[in-house]
Design an enzyme around this catalytic site. Structure first.
Site, PDB file in Angstrom:
ATOM      1  N   ARG A  52     -46.811  23.566   8.776  1.00 19.76           N
ATOM      2  CA  ARG A  52     -45.616  22.997   7.739  1.00 19.76           C
ATOM      3  C   ARG A  52     -44.119  23.656   8.503  1.00 19.76           C
ATOM      4  O   ARG A  52     -43.203  22.930   8.527  1.00 19.76           O
ATOM      5  CB  ARG A  52     -45.694  23.783   6.508  1.00 19.76           C
ATOM      6  N   THR A  53     -44.432  24.851   8.876  1.00 22.59           N
ATOM      7  CA  THR A  53     -43.081  25.596   9.073  1.00 22.59           C
ATOM      8  C   THR A  53     -42.577  24.704  10.550  1.00 22.59           C
ATOM      9  O   THR A  53     -41.181  24.325  10.445  1.00 22.59           O
ATOM     10  CB  THR A  53     -43.342  26.909   9.396  1.00 22.59           C
ATOM     11  N   LYS A  81     -47.105  33.897  31.940  1.00 28.14           N
ATOM     12  CA  LYS A  81     -46.893  34.573  33.395  1.00 28.14           C
ATOM     13  C   LYS A  81     -46.461  35.705  33.466  1.00 28.14           C
ATOM     14  O   LYS A  81     -46.048  36.424  34.513  1.00 28.14           O
ATOM     15  CB  LYS A  81     -46.100  33.666  34.355  1.00 28.14           C
ATOM     16  N   ARG A 102     -41.506  31.924  15.892  1.00 26.59           N
ATOM     17  CA  ARG A 102     -42.789  32.364  15.051  1.00 26.59           C
ATOM     18  C   ARG A 102     -43.700  33.399  16.245  1.00 26.59           C
ATOM     19  O   ARG A 102     -43.725  32.848  17.232  1.00 26.59           O
ATOM     20  CB  ARG A 102     -43.424  31.400  14.611  1.00 26.59           C
ATOM     21  N   HIS A 130     -41.247  36.171   6.151  1.00 27.59           N
ATOM     22  CA  HIS A 130     -41.166  34.696   6.412  1.00 27.59           C
ATOM     23  C   HIS A 130     -39.961  34.381   5.527  1.00 27.59           C
ATOM     24  O   HIS A 130     -40.180  33.579   4.701  1.00 27.59           O
ATOM     25  CB  HIS A 130     -42.600  34.039   6.082  1.00 27.59           C
TER      26      HIS A 130
HETATM   27  C1  NCD Z   1     -47.652  30.820   5.669  1.00 20.19           C
HETATM   28  C2  NCD Z   1     -47.567  31.653   6.924  1.00 20.19           C
HETATM   29  O1  NCD Z   1     -47.608  31.067   8.029  1.00 20.19           O
HETATM   30  O2  NCD Z   1     -47.359  32.691   6.689  1.00 20.19           O
HETATM   31  N1  NCD Z   1     -47.798  29.510   5.944  1.00 20.19           N
HETATM   32  C3  NCD Z   1     -46.465  28.712   6.014  1.00 20.19           C
HETATM   33  O3  NCD Z   1     -45.834  29.199   6.811  1.00 20.19           O
HETATM   34  N2  NCD Z   1     -46.338  27.955   5.174  1.00 20.19           N
HETATM   35  C4  NCD Z   1     -48.959  31.214   4.861  1.00 20.19           C
HETATM   36  C5  NCD Z   1     -50.198  31.349   5.418  1.00 20.19           C
HETATM   37  O4  NCD Z   1     -50.473  31.142   6.614  1.00 20.19           O
HETATM   38  O5  NCD Z   1     -51.417  31.665   4.757  1.00 20.19           O
END
Ligand code: NCD
Length: 352
Positions: A52-53, A81, A102, A130
């Site tokens: 999703r993100t 590397k 991320r 997040h």
């Molecule tokens: C979440 C995350 O990555 O923290 N997912 C997301 O970004 N929608 C929740 C999860 O992984 O459970």
């Protein structure tokens, strides 16, 4: 105006109001935004898995007329590397107008911001925060319920390792009259630094273990996945897996206008039979997530390049959190945060 979005605390209510009004405008007039990021490029650095993100950021940027480069598998990059995060950021920020990152390391986005002349967005840093998921959650609550304050919200599942709930709590406390019910087994309680923060800022919250008993009082239920990948001992995960399972049957006890949210992905905590319930809003939440990211990128990608600011507070105390970014990137300056005494300026864990 904000420069980087690292922690949700970076967001003021005033800034949120502006972002949300852009979101509403995009929802109504998407065609007005097709050139909002024309000629701009977003770097998308996903050192941890994502559906999703990462896709919602890519889709958001493309709908604004901008371009995207990046990776979802760090094995294909020079990080494999041994390139430092600082050098990776210096390089990708030379090619882009915003960096989305991320990482499994807590504080990685904060570290990136020290070396980037363009805005940095935290797309999830370990179990820490997040913030763009939280913008998604706020936009969803505001759209579906008309306002954000005046709710009892149940946060259910893995509140220890779940970064989405840490950011969500920090955000909701800025709105009036929000009552939190933290629904977890003792092993997955909110971390102490979060509970200390909630007590210090006078939040109205209770900690309970039963989802069934709590359901009737809730206006919003925020389900979360047990974060298997963050357990140091896999056997602990196996013991806790399946501790909460939301089913259609259980929902009979809930208010008829309760809103069910979930950041997704789900595993076994929510049955597919819940999806048909009109209270299930997690797929609307997915759509709103892309739209709020459009509003965010339209703002950040159009800012001027700037020499990164040096951080005002440093210390010589080492953070002992094994997944703090400072343990993997030892050249980083030791940053200090004075929130709640002395804590690490990357991961927020106490230094004393
Ligand atoms: C979440 C995350 O990555 O923290 N997912 C997301 O970004 N929608 C929740 C999860 O992984 O459970």
């Amino acid at each position: 105006m904000i420069r980087n979005l690292i922690r949700i605390e970076d967001v003021t209510t005033q800034w949120w109001d502006g972002l949300y009004s852009t979101f509403c405008d995009i929802l109504e007039h998407p065609n007005d935004y097709v050139d909002a990021c024309r000629g701009k490029v977003m770097a998308s650095l996903f050192f941890e898995p994502s559906t999703r993100t990462s896709f919602s950021f890519q889709s958001a940027m493309q709908r604004l007329g901008g371009g995207v480069f990046g990776f979802t598998d760090p094995a294909t990059t020079s990080a494999s590397k041994g390139e430092t995060l600082a050098d990776t950021i210096r390089v990708v920020s030379a090619y882009s107008d915003a960096v989305v990152i991320r990482s499994k390391l807590e504080g990685a986005a904060q570290a990136a911001a020290l070396y980037s002349p363009v805005p940095v967005v935290n797309a999830g840093d370990g179990g820490h925060q997040h913030p763009t998921q939280t913008l998604t959650d706020l936009a969803t609550i505001a759209q579906l319920r008309g306002k954000i304050g005046g709710i009892t919200i149940g946060l259910c599942g893995d509140l220890k390792y779940g970064r989405t709930v840490h950011s969500l709590v920090m955000a909701l406390e800025k709105f009036d009259n929000v009552r939190f019910v933290l629904i977890t087994p003792p092993e997955l309680k909110m971390p102490d630094y979060m509970l200390d923060h909630m007590r210090r800022t006078g939040q109205n919250f209770t900690e309970v273990t039963s989802l069934e008993d709590t359901l009737p009082e809730l206006d919003v239920l925020y389900m979360t996945r047990i974060q298997r990948e963050r357990f140091p001992d896999y056997n602990d995960y196996l013991r806790l897996r399946g501790v909460y399972v939301l089913t259609k049957d259980k929902l009979r006890a809930a208010k008829s206008d309760m809103t069910i949210l979930h950041p997704l992905p789900r595993y076994d905590e929510m049955g597919y039979d819940v999806d048909d319930d009109p209270r299930a809003k997690y797929f609307d939440q997915v759509r709103y997530g892309m739209l709020i990211r459009m509003a965010l990128l339209a703002n950040l990608c159009n800012q001027k390049r700037e020499t990164p600011h040096s951080h005002p507070l440093t210390t010589n105390i080492n953070c002992t959190n094994p997944i703090c970014v400072t343990s993997a990137e030892p050249y980083l300056p030791r940053l200090l945060s004075l929130e709640g005494g002395q804590s690490c300026g990357y991961c927020d864990k106490s230094l004393i």
